[in-house]
Design a protein around this motif. Structure first.
Motif, PDB file in Angstrom:
ATOM      1  N   LEU A 102      -3.455  -4.931   8.309  1.00 12.64           N
ATOM      2  CA  LEU A 102      -2.263  -4.423   7.636  1.00 12.64           C
ATOM      3  C   LEU A 102      -2.461  -4.445   6.125  1.00 12.64           C
ATOM      4  O   LEU A 102      -2.027  -3.526   5.416  1.00 12.64           O
ATOM      5  N   SER A 103      -3.149  -5.458   5.634  1.00 16.21           N
ATOM      6  CA  SER A 103      -3.379  -5.557   4.189  1.00 16.21           C
ATOM      7  C   SER A 103      -4.173  -4.355   3.665  1.00 16.21           C
ATOM      8  O   SER A 103      -3.934  -3.878   2.557  1.00 16.21           O
ATOM      9  N   ARG A 104      -5.085  -3.842   4.475  1.00 14.06           N
ATOM     10  CA  ARG A 104      -5.865  -2.654   4.064  1.00 14.06           C
ATOM     11  C   ARG A 104      -4.957  -1.430   3.983  1.00 14.06           C
ATOM     12  O   ARG A 104      -5.046  -0.649   3.026  1.00 14.06           O
ATOM     13  N   VAL A 105      -4.067  -1.280   4.966  1.00 15.88           N
ATOM     14  CA  VAL A 105      -3.141  -0.148   4.955  1.00 15.88           C
ATOM     15  C   VAL A 105      -2.247  -0.220   3.718  1.00 15.88           C
ATOM     16  O   VAL A 105      -2.077   0.770   3.011  1.00 15.88           O
ATOM     17  N   LEU A 106      -1.712  -1.393   3.450  1.00 19.14           N
ATOM     18  CA  LEU A 106      -0.823  -1.554   2.298  1.00 19.14           C
ATOM     19  C   LEU A 106      -1.571  -1.370   0.981  1.00 19.14           C
ATOM     20  O   LEU A 106      -1.039  -0.788   0.035  1.00 19.14           O
ATOM     21  N   SER A 107      -2.805  -1.851   0.922  1.00 17.90           N
ATOM     22  CA  SER A 107      -3.611  -1.706  -0.287  1.00 17.90           C
ATOM     23  C   SER A 107      -3.927  -0.229  -0.558  1.00 17.90           C
ATOM     24  O   SER A 107      -3.779   0.255  -1.688  1.00 17.90           O
ATOM     25  N   GLU A 108      -4.347   0.484   0.498  1.00 15.33           N
ATOM     26  CA  GLU A 108      -4.642   1.912   0.336  1.00 15.33           C
ATOM     27  C   GLU A 108      -3.374   2.683  -0.025  1.00 15.33           C
ATOM     28  O   GLU A 108      -3.416   3.595  -0.851  1.00 15.33           O
ATOM     29  N   ALA A 109      -2.256   2.307   0.591  1.00 14.44           N
ATOM     30  CA  ALA A 109      -0.990   2.964   0.273  1.00 14.44           C
ATOM     31  C   ALA A 109      -0.622   2.719  -1.194  1.00 14.44           C
ATOM     32  O   ALA A 109      -0.173   3.635  -1.885  1.00 14.44           O
ATOM     33  N   GLY A 110      -0.839   1.504  -1.669  1.00 12.68           N
ATOM     34  CA  GLY A 110      -0.565   1.192  -3.076  1.00 12.68           C
ATOM     35  C   GLY A 110      -1.442   1.999  -4.012  1.00 12.68           C
ATOM     36  O   GLY A 110      -0.965   2.522  -5.029  1.00 12.68           O
ATOM     37  N   ASP A 111      -2.722   2.131  -3.661  1.00 13.98           N
ATOM     38  CA  ASP A 111      -3.643   2.930  -4.482  1.00 13.98           C
ATOM     39  C   ASP A 111      -3.213   4.397  -4.509  1.00 13.98           C
ATOM     40  O   ASP A 111      -3.192   5.031  -5.569  1.00 13.98           O
ATOM     41  N   LEU A 130      -0.233   5.607  -3.915  1.00 16.52           N
ATOM     42  CA  LEU A 130       1.037   5.716  -4.622  1.00 16.52           C
ATOM     43  C   LEU A 130       0.818   5.687  -6.138  1.00 16.52           C
ATOM     44  O   LEU A 130       1.462   6.433  -6.874  1.00 16.52           O
ATOM     45  N   ALA A 131      -0.102   4.854  -6.589  1.00 14.27           N
ATOM     46  CA  ALA A 131      -0.410   4.784  -8.023  1.00 14.27           C
ATOM     47  C   ALA A 131      -0.948   6.121  -8.530  1.00 14.27           C
ATOM     48  O   ALA A 131      -0.588   6.569  -9.626  1.00 14.27           O
ATOM     49  N   VAL A 132      -1.778   6.771  -7.722  1.00 14.55           N
ATOM     50  CA  VAL A 132      -2.314   8.090  -8.095  1.00 14.55           C
ATOM     51  C   VAL A 132      -1.176   9.100  -8.203  1.00 14.55           C
ATOM     52  O   VAL A 132      -1.102   9.875  -9.163  1.00 14.55           O
ATOM     53  N   GLU A 133      -0.269   9.086  -7.230  1.00 16.77           N
ATOM     54  CA  GLU A 133       0.881  10.000  -7.238  1.00 16.77           C
ATOM     55  C   GLU A 133       1.764   9.753  -8.460  1.00 16.77           C
ATOM     56  O   GLU A 133       2.218  10.690  -9.102  1.00 16.77           O
ATOM     57  N   GLU A 134       2.001   8.486  -8.766  1.00 13.01           N
ATOM     58  CA  GLU A 134       2.844   8.156  -9.915  1.00 13.01           C
ATOM     59  C   GLU A 134       2.208   8.610 -11.224  1.00 13.01           C
ATOM     60  O   GLU A 134       2.899   9.121 -12.103  1.00 13.01           O
ATOM     61  N   SER A 135       0.909   8.441 -11.340  1.00  8.73           N
ATOM     62  CA  SER A 135       0.255   8.879 -12.576  1.00  8.73           C
ATOM     63  C   SER A 135       0.249  10.397 -12.681  1.00  8.73           C
ATOM     64  O   SER A 135       0.371  10.952 -13.769  1.00  8.73           O
ATOM     65  N   ARG A 136       0.148  11.082 -11.531  1.00 11.76           N
ATOM     66  CA  ARG A 136       0.233  12.543 -11.511  1.00 11.76           C
ATOM     67  C   ARG A 136       1.620  12.998 -11.950  1.00 11.76           C
ATOM     68  O   ARG A 136       1.759  13.936 -12.739  1.00 11.76           O
ATOM     69  N   ASP A 137       2.655  12.318 -11.441  1.00 12.27           N
ATOM     70  CA  ASP A 137       4.026  12.646 -11.817  1.00 12.27           C
ATOM     71  C   ASP A 137       4.253  12.405 -13.305  1.00 12.27           C
ATOM     72  O   ASP A 137       4.883  13.207 -13.983  1.00 12.27           O
ATOM     73  N   ALA A 138       3.738  11.290 -13.807  1.00  7.76           N
ATOM     74  CA  ALA A 138       3.904  10.961 -15.224  1.00  7.76           C
ATOM     75  C   ALA A 138       3.192  11.987 -16.097  1.00  7.76           C
ATOM     76  O   ALA A 138       3.699  12.389 -17.143  1.00  7.76           O
ATOM     77  N   ALA A 139       2.017  12.441 -15.669  1.00 13.03           N
ATOM     78  CA  ALA A 139       1.260  13.421 -16.442  1.00 13.03           C
ATOM     79  C   ALA A 139       1.983  14.761 -16.477  1.00 13.03           C
ATOM     80  O   ALA A 139       1.976  15.448 -17.499  1.00 13.03           O
ATOM     81  N   GLU A 180       6.082   7.756   3.365  1.00 16.66           N
ATOM     82  CA  GLU A 180       5.195   8.925   3.466  1.00 16.66           C
ATOM     83  C   GLU A 180       3.751   8.532   3.177  1.00 16.66           C
ATOM     84  O   GLU A 180       2.831   8.980   3.866  1.00 16.66           O
ATOM     85  N   VAL A 181       3.566   7.702   2.182  1.00 16.91           N
ATOM     86  CA  VAL A 181       2.215   7.278   1.810  1.00 16.91           C
ATOM     87  C   VAL A 181       1.607   6.409   2.915  1.00 16.91           C
ATOM     88  O   VAL A 181       0.445   6.594   3.287  1.00 16.91           O
ATOM     89  N   ILE A 182       2.384   5.488   3.461  1.00 12.18           N
ATOM     90  CA  ILE A 182       1.894   4.646   4.553  1.00 12.18           C
ATOM     91  C   ILE A 182       1.543   5.511   5.759  1.00 12.18           C
ATOM     92  O   ILE A 182       0.514   5.316   6.410  1.00 12.18           O
ATOM     93  N   GLY A 183       2.384   6.493   6.057  1.00 12.07           N
ATOM     94  CA  GLY A 183       2.104   7.408   7.158  1.00 12.07           C
ATOM     95  C   GLY A 183       0.797   8.155   6.964  1.00 12.07           C
ATOM     96  O   GLY A 183       0.002   8.309   7.905  1.00 12.07           O
ATOM     97  N   ASP A 184       0.553   8.601   5.740  1.00 15.60           N
ATOM     98  CA  ASP A 184      -0.715   9.294   5.437  1.00 15.60           C
ATOM     99  C   ASP A 184      -1.912   8.377   5.666  1.00 15.60           C
ATOM    100  O   ASP A 184      -2.930   8.800   6.214  1.00 15.60           O
TER     101      ASP A 184
END
Length: 106
Positions: free
Chosen positions: A64-73, A75-84, A7-11
């Motif tokens: 591709l590295s830019r797509v994966l890097s942005e997806a990782g960033d 995803l990290a935001v989503e994970e921190s939101r979930d943790a909060a 989903e994140v990569i698609g976005d």
């Protein structure tokens, strides 16, 4: 709720395409991927293979590295939101567990 990587990569792919002002048809033709499949990838419904991601990135002229890097960033935001959200459990909430009542069976 858990965010899926597809989903994140698609976005990220959709954001890049929209920023370029391109249509799904233009990108799907350039990447030699069906329009329907590209749409499914962008909506996070299909898990794209590395070959397919490479073709889409080539069509969008982004690494591709830019797509994966942005997806990782992202995803990290989503994970921190979930943790909060789980860190704010109201400890004053009481849970009542009813007593077990045995019933005679005739």
């Amino acid at each position: 709720m858990t965010t899926l990587l597809r989903e994140v990569i698609g976005d990220v792919l959709r954001r890049a395409r929209v920023e370029q002002g391109r249509t799904l048809r233009e990108v799907s033709d350039s990447a030699r991927v069906s329009l329907g499949y590209l749409s499914e990838v962008e909506r996070g419904r299909k898990e794209a293979s590395s070959e397919l991601l490479s073709a889409i990135c080539g069509a969008l002229d982004i690494p591709l590295s830019r797509v994966l890097s942005e997806a990782g960033d992202d995803l990290a935001v989503e994970e921190s939101r979930d943790a909060a959200s789980t860190a704010h459990i109201d400890v004053s909430t009481k849970v009542v567990i009813p007593q077990v009542v045995s019933m005679a069976v005739a």
